[in-house]
Write a protein that holds these residues in place. Structure first.
Motif, PDB file in Angstrom:
ATOM      1  N   LYS A 146       0.823  -1.215   0.000  1.00 34.41           N
ATOM      2  CA  LYS A 146       0.000   0.000   0.000  1.00 34.41           C
ATOM      3  C   LYS A 146       0.858   1.266   0.000  1.00 34.41           C
ATOM      4  O   LYS A 146       0.412   2.310  -0.408  1.00 34.41           O
ATOM      5  CB  LYS A 146      -0.900   0.022   1.245  1.00 34.41           C
ATOM      6  CG  LYS A 146      -2.039  -0.988   1.213  1.00 34.41           C
ATOM      7  CD  LYS A 146      -2.891  -0.832   2.458  1.00 34.41           C
ATOM      8  CE  LYS A 146      -4.090  -1.761   2.442  1.00 34.41           C
ATOM      9  NZ  LYS A 146      -4.960  -1.579   3.601  1.00 34.41           N
ATOM     10  N   TYR A 180      -0.023   1.081  -3.705  1.00 31.27           N
ATOM     11  CA  TYR A 180      -1.232   0.551  -4.352  1.00 31.27           C
ATOM     12  C   TYR A 180      -2.401   0.625  -3.371  1.00 31.27           C
ATOM     13  O   TYR A 180      -2.330   0.063  -2.271  1.00 31.27           O
ATOM     14  CB  TYR A 180      -0.997  -0.887  -4.828  1.00 31.27           C
ATOM     15  CG  TYR A 180       0.091  -0.936  -5.879  1.00 31.27           C
ATOM     16  CD1 TYR A 180      -0.222  -0.869  -7.235  1.00 31.27           C
ATOM     17  CD2 TYR A 180       1.432  -0.983  -5.520  1.00 31.27           C
ATOM     18  CE1 TYR A 180       0.772  -0.861  -8.199  1.00 31.27           C
ATOM     19  CE2 TYR A 180       2.440  -0.977  -6.467  1.00 31.27           C
ATOM     20  CZ  TYR A 180       2.094  -0.918  -7.812  1.00 31.27           C
ATOM     21  OH  TYR A 180       3.082  -0.905  -8.758  1.00 31.27           O
ATOM     22  N   SER A 181      -3.456   1.322  -3.802  1.00 33.12           N
ATOM     23  CA  SER A 181      -4.585   1.520  -2.876  1.00 33.12           C
ATOM     24  C   SER A 181      -5.628   0.407  -3.000  1.00 33.12           C
ATOM     25  O   SER A 181      -6.407   0.196  -2.074  1.00 33.12           O
ATOM     26  CB  SER A 181      -5.228   2.879  -3.136  1.00 33.12           C
ATOM     27  OG  SER A 181      -5.601   2.941  -4.494  1.00 33.12           O
ATOM     28  N   ASN A 182      -5.627  -0.283  -4.134  1.00 32.58           N
ATOM     29  CA  ASN A 182      -6.665  -1.305  -4.338  1.00 32.58           C
ATOM     30  C   ASN A 182      -6.275  -2.645  -3.699  1.00 32.58           C
ATOM     31  O   ASN A 182      -6.283  -3.698  -4.335  1.00 32.58           O
ATOM     32  CB  ASN A 182      -6.967  -1.484  -5.835  1.00 32.58           C
ATOM     33  CG  ASN A 182      -5.714  -1.519  -6.681  1.00 32.58           C
ATOM     34  OD1 ASN A 182      -4.617  -1.263  -6.177  1.00 32.58           O
ATOM     35  ND2 ASN A 182      -5.849  -1.857  -7.939  1.00 32.58           N
ATOM     36  N   ARG A 230      -6.838  -5.014  -0.106  1.00 36.87           N
ATOM     37  CA  ARG A 230      -7.611  -5.222   1.130  1.00 36.87           C
ATOM     38  C   ARG A 230      -6.912  -6.287   1.966  1.00 36.87           C
ATOM     39  O   ARG A 230      -6.573  -7.351   1.446  1.00 36.87           O
ATOM     40  CB  ARG A 230      -9.021  -5.730   0.809  1.00 36.87           C
ATOM     41  CG  ARG A 230      -9.901  -4.737   0.116  1.00 36.87           C
ATOM     42  CD  ARG A 230     -10.446  -3.681   1.102  1.00 36.87           C
ATOM     43  NE  ARG A 230     -11.057  -2.577   0.382  1.00 36.87           N
ATOM     44  CZ  ARG A 230     -10.395  -1.550  -0.154  1.00 36.87           C
ATOM     45  NH1 ARG A 230      -9.094  -1.479  -0.034  1.00 36.87           N
ATOM     46  NH2 ARG A 230     -11.018  -0.581  -0.793  1.00 36.87           N
ATOM     47  N   GLY A 272      -9.374  -5.997 -10.473  1.00 31.88           N
ATOM     48  CA  GLY A 272      -8.746  -4.745 -10.037  1.00 31.88           C
ATOM     49  C   GLY A 272      -8.435  -4.688  -8.558  1.00 31.88           C
ATOM     50  O   GLY A 272      -8.234  -3.614  -8.003  1.00 31.88           O
ATOM     51  N   ARG A 273      -8.429  -5.843  -7.888  1.00 31.45           N
ATOM     52  CA  ARG A 273      -8.177  -5.826  -6.451  1.00 31.45           C
ATOM     53  C   ARG A 273      -7.226  -6.960  -6.038  1.00 31.45           C
ATOM     54  O   ARG A 273      -7.297  -8.053  -6.598  1.00 31.45           O
ATOM     55  CB  ARG A 273      -9.495  -5.986  -5.726  1.00 31.45           C
ATOM     56  CG  ARG A 273      -9.340  -5.975  -4.227  1.00 31.45           C
ATOM     57  CD  ARG A 273     -10.654  -6.198  -3.542  1.00 31.45           C
ATOM     58  NE  ARG A 273     -11.432  -4.976  -3.412  1.00 31.45           N
ATOM     59  CZ  ARG A 273     -12.537  -4.895  -2.675  1.00 31.45           C
ATOM     60  NH1 ARG A 273     -12.986  -5.949  -2.038  1.00 31.45           N
ATOM     61  NH2 ARG A 273     -13.187  -3.772  -2.588  1.00 31.45           N
TER      62      ARG A 273
END
Ligand SMILES: Nc1ncnc2c1ncn2[C@@H]1O[C@H](COP(=O)(O)OP(=O)(O)OP(=O)(O)O)[C@@H](O)[C@H]1O
Length: 508
Positions: free
Chosen positions: A184, A206-208, A210, A311-312
């Motif tokens: 992140k 990278y924000s995508n 979790r 995209g995640r």
């Protein structure tokens, strides 16, 4: 054209030759050279070794005679030339006396089949040629990353993950040591930032992403969410492993109860055990209560499809989680994802398995409930667009069939003889010289074997755009020290890319 660096001498063949090196500073092991072949034109070869010779004997040395003129001789292995997109090996030997030149980078890239597009891993040998591998081949046909501890496995995996995130490939990262959440953040390590220009990259976070943790994880407060599993129909082996049920009579009672039940929860098993008169009842109930109290199983489980989404990247941070629970979580999630992928209920994607020797151990090196499903994904996943990235510091302890199912193999430094042997046997196309190289690779350098490349190559893995997360010691549990669960370099035609089902799923 760069200048002449040597001349062929002695016995030659169409596959290899030796040449006298004019200046030892110009030619080193790992260089690419080119030679004119009267029939085929320019042919590229790889310098496998350079040796120095002199006529000074041991006796001369003792008498104090110095070397006046040592001769440097290079050995070269022929790669070939590219004609109409296909690599061709010469069929006639090289002529002794022929001049040897350093090959231009553009010629080397063309002959090796380097692509301008794809997953950017780093730079070829000492050159500035970018090594990029086709994303579809890499993801669908699996990749393994093997290296000794500290060899750069998770760093390299991070590089590939960055590339795959940028290409929108859905990723699930099984992270037993909490090394990947740092994706992140942008890389801010000074020495690495200084090398970014060399690789043509910039820092990036990278924000995508979790981060999920199982209930009871000591890192719940740093996670984006907690994962809960559906506890219906756990099989006896799973319960035995989770509850560490060693008593044979308690195990027998469990098997008996499960045989009697149809669609059941942990509570259904407990209710049934309560009704039975059996001396092992309390042992079994104690183990079942412990599993229930872990909180992992819920009537409202996490929908599995959110773990593999376009995209995640989802990280399953399992730091501090009991190995038996880690094993079961991996088995259940991977099993569900594979079923869903077969029904096309989730997009194609990749599962990254760190510490793979714990989840897919080679026979004789422990048992894990996740082994069966991971073997199935290794052998059938490519048909359905579900790939594996298998990472381990103990190649000899990872199921050898799974390693050989990985079409892309990235090998960093290995020193353990058993591991080197496993790689020698399991990786096709590795030459004896490459095996020697593997023992001596500096950190961040890898031998890469891929159907995309005409021969194994040594690559300087690029620096990370995002921050590399180092492994953390948890409760005295050493890095990689998870307790054992019980429970030819020959020139060939470039492999034809899979048509049919293996259509291009990811652009680029
Ligand atoms: N390509 C690279 N460029 C720069 N530094 C690197 C590279 N690869 C590895 N390193 C350095 O080497 C160190 C060890 O790498 P890494 O943490 O990936 O090792 P590992 O094989 O995963 O080790 P372990 O088994 O202990 O997890 C990293 O902290 C990093 O500093």
């Amino acid at each position: 054209m760069k200048g002449e660096v040597g001349r062929i001498f002695g016995e030659t063949s169409a596959f290899e030759f030796e040449f006298v090196v004019f200046n030892p500073r110009d030619v080193r092991r790992g260089d690419y050279v080119k030679v004119w072949n009267d029939v085929e034109g320019w042919i590229v070869a790889y310098v496998t070794d350079v040796i120095a010779k002199s006529d000074v004997s041991g006796e001369d040395v003792l008498k104090g005679r110095n070397v006046e003129a040592e001769v440097y001789i290079a050995k070269a292995s022929v790669i070939g030339k590219r004609e109409n997109g296909v690599l061709k090996a010469p069929r006639t030997p090289f002529v002794p006396g022929e001049k040897v030149f350093l090959a231009e980078e553009s010629l080397v890239a063309e002959v090796l089949g380097m692509s301008d597009d794809g997953v950017y891993l780093g730079l070829l040998g000492d050159t500035s040629i970018k090594v990029k591998l086709d994303v579809n081949s890499l993801v669908q046909k699996h990749v393994c990353i093997l290296a000794k501890t500290g060899g750069g496995k998770s760093y390299t995996a991070g590089v590939i993950i960055e590339e795959l995130i940028e290409k929108g490939v859905p990723l699930l990262i099984i992270d037993p040591h909490g090394e990947y959440a740092s994706l992140k953040q942008p890389n801010d390590v000074k020495e690495e930032m200084e090398r970014m220009e060399e690789f043509g990259i910039r820092p990036k976070g990278y924000s995508n992403i979790r981060v999920y943790v199982p209930p009871g994880s000591p890192f719940v407060d740093r996670a984006d969410s907690v994962i809960y599993l559906d506890g219906r129909n756990l099989d006896a082996e799973e319960i035995i492993e989770l509850g560490n049920i060693t008593s044979p009579s308690a195990q027998a009672l469990l098997y008996q109860v499960i045989r009697e039940l149809d669609d059941y929860t942990l509570e259904d098993i407990m209710d049934r055990v309560e009704e039975i008169k059996n001396s092992s009842k309390s042992v079994l109930l104690g183990a079942l209560t412990k599993i229930q109290k872990s909180g992992l199983f819920s009537d409202n489980p996490t929908p599995i499809d959110i773990l593999l989404q376009k995209g995640r990247a989802v990280i399953l941070d399992m730091r501090g989680v009991d190995p038996a629970y880690q094993d079961l979580i991996v088995a259940r999630i991977c099993g569900k994802l594979f079923e869903m992928r077969k029904r096309e209920e989730i997009p194609p994607g990749m599962i990254v398995i760190e510490e793979a020797h714990n989840f897919i151990p080679e026979r004789g090196f422990g048992k894990a409930v996740s082994t069966q499903i991971l073997r199935t994904i290794a052998s059938e996943g490519r048909k359905f667009g579900l790939g594996l990235m298998v990472i381990s510091q103990r190649p000899a302890r990872v199921d050898k069939n799974v390693i050989s199912q990985c079409n892309t193999q990235i090998i960093l430094r290995l020193t353990n003889p058993n591991d080197i042997n496993a790689v020698r046997k399991g990786v096709e196309g590795l030459t004896a010289e490459m095996v020697e190289d593997i023992k001596r690779l500096p950190p961040g350098n890898a031998v890469i074997v891929s159907p995309e490349l005409e021969r194994p190559v040594i690559v300087r893995i690029r620096v990370r755009k995002s921050r590399h997360g180092h492994a953390v010691e948890i409760f005295g549990e050493k890095r990689g020290g998870r307790k054992k669960s019980k429970s030819g370099g020959k020139v060939e035609r470039k492999e034809k890319k899979d048509g049919g089902f293996l259509k291009k799923i990811f652009g680029g």
